[in-house]
Design a protein around this motif. Structure first.
Motif, short mmCIF file in Angstrom:
data_model
loop_
_atom_site.label_atom_id
_atom_site.label_comp_id
_atom_site.label_asym_id
_atom_site.label_seq_id
_atom_site.Cartn_x
_atom_site.Cartn_y
_atom_site.Cartn_z
N VAL A 19 0.85 -1.19 0.00
CA VAL A 19 0.00 0.00 0.00
C VAL A 19 0.89 1.24 0.00
O VAL A 19 2.02 1.21 0.49
CB VAL A 19 -0.95 -0.01 1.22
CG1 VAL A 19 -0.16 0.09 2.52
CG2 VAL A 19 -2.00 1.08 1.13
N GLN A 20 0.38 2.31 -0.57
CA GLN A 20 1.12 3.57 -0.57
C GLN A 20 0.99 4.26 0.78
O GLN A 20 0.00 4.05 1.51
CB GLN A 20 0.60 4.49 -1.67
CG GLN A 20 1.00 4.05 -3.07
CD GLN A 20 0.63 5.07 -4.12
OE1 GLN A 20 -0.30 5.85 -3.94
NE2 GLN A 20 1.36 5.09 -5.22
N ALA A 21 1.96 5.07 1.10
CA ALA A 21 1.91 5.85 2.33
C ALA A 21 0.62 6.66 2.38
O ALA A 21 0.20 7.24 1.37
CB ALA A 21 3.12 6.77 2.43
N THR B 18 6.23 -0.81 7.65
CA THR B 18 6.57 -2.00 6.88
C THR B 18 7.18 -3.07 7.79
O THR B 18 8.14 -2.81 8.51
CB THR B 18 7.55 -1.65 5.76
OG1 THR B 18 6.91 -0.78 4.83
CG2 THR B 18 8.02 -2.91 5.03
N GLY C 276 -2.23 5.25 3.00
CA GLY C 276 -3.31 4.31 2.74
C GLY C 276 -3.70 3.50 3.96
O GLY C 276 -3.19 3.72 5.08
N VAL D 55 4.69 -0.71 2.99
CA VAL D 55 4.17 0.63 2.73
C VAL D 55 5.22 1.38 1.91
O VAL D 55 6.35 1.58 2.37
CB VAL D 55 3.88 1.38 4.04
CG1 VAL D 55 3.25 2.74 3.73
CG2 VAL D 55 2.96 0.55 4.94
N SER D 56 4.84 1.78 0.72
CA SER D 56 5.76 2.49 -0.16
C SER D 56 5.62 3.99 0.04
O SER D 56 4.53 4.50 0.32
CB SER D 56 5.49 2.11 -1.61
OG SER D 56 4.19 2.52 -1.99
N SER D 57 6.72 4.69 -0.15
CA SER D 57 6.71 6.15 0.04
C SER D 57 6.39 6.87 -1.25
O SER D 57 6.31 6.29 -2.31
CB SER D 57 8.07 6.60 0.56
OG SER D 57 9.09 6.21 -0.33
N LYS E 162 2.52 4.44 7.21
CA LYS E 162 3.80 5.07 6.94
C LYS E 162 4.81 4.01 6.49
O LYS E 162 4.67 2.83 6.85
CB LYS E 162 4.32 5.75 8.20
CG LYS E 162 3.38 6.76 8.82
CD LYS E 162 3.94 7.30 10.13
CE LYS E 162 2.99 8.30 10.78
NZ LYS E 162 3.53 8.82 12.05
N PRO E 163 5.83 4.41 5.75
CA PRO E 163 6.85 3.42 5.34
C PRO E 163 7.45 2.67 6.53
O PRO E 163 7.79 1.48 6.41
CB PRO E 163 7.89 4.28 4.63
CG PRO E 163 7.09 5.43 4.07
CD PRO E 163 6.06 5.71 5.11
#
Length: 115
Positions: free
Chosen positions: A12-14, A90, A16, A113-115, A86-87
């Motif tokens: 998921v993106q940051a 992860t 999310g 979690v990707s930034s 947040k990243p």
């Protein structure tokens, strides 16, 4: 003997959200303490959130206000709603059940979690 199976992890993106679920085989007693832990590479496993049989909840400071733990004893499940990810969130997330002097663990589910 209790078996725990986690689901709901993913990428998921940051910013999310993700919802983790843990299903327990057998009966989940009201007196059981349920918890979510996580372990990032190179780090020790850490407590994320726990919920006692009476409903009292405890959160790590890093997730308080963003994560919510809940349980459904009738369905033998516990959930972790994770918002504003947040990243640094992860990690592999593990479900835990504490019953008297015994600890049970799930196999873990990866959250990235990707930034």
């Amino acid at each position: 003997q209790v078996q725990l199976v986690e689901s709901g992890g993913g990428l998921v993106q940051a910013g999310g959200s993700l919802r983790l679920s843990c299903a327990a085989s057998g009966t989940m007693f009201r007196s059981d303490t349920m918890a979510w832990y996580r372990q990032a590479p190179g780090n020790q496993r850490e407590l994320v959130a726990s919920i006692w049989g009476g409903g009292f909840r405890n959160y790590a400071g890093s997730v308080r206000g963003r994560f919510t733990i809940s349980r459904d004893n009738g369905k033998n499940t516990v959930h972790l709603q994770m918002n504003s990810l947040k990243p640094e969130d992860t990690a592999v997330y593990y479900c835990n059940l504490q019953r008297m002097s015994s600890d049970y663990w799930g196999q873990g589910t990866q959250v990235t979690v990707s930034s």
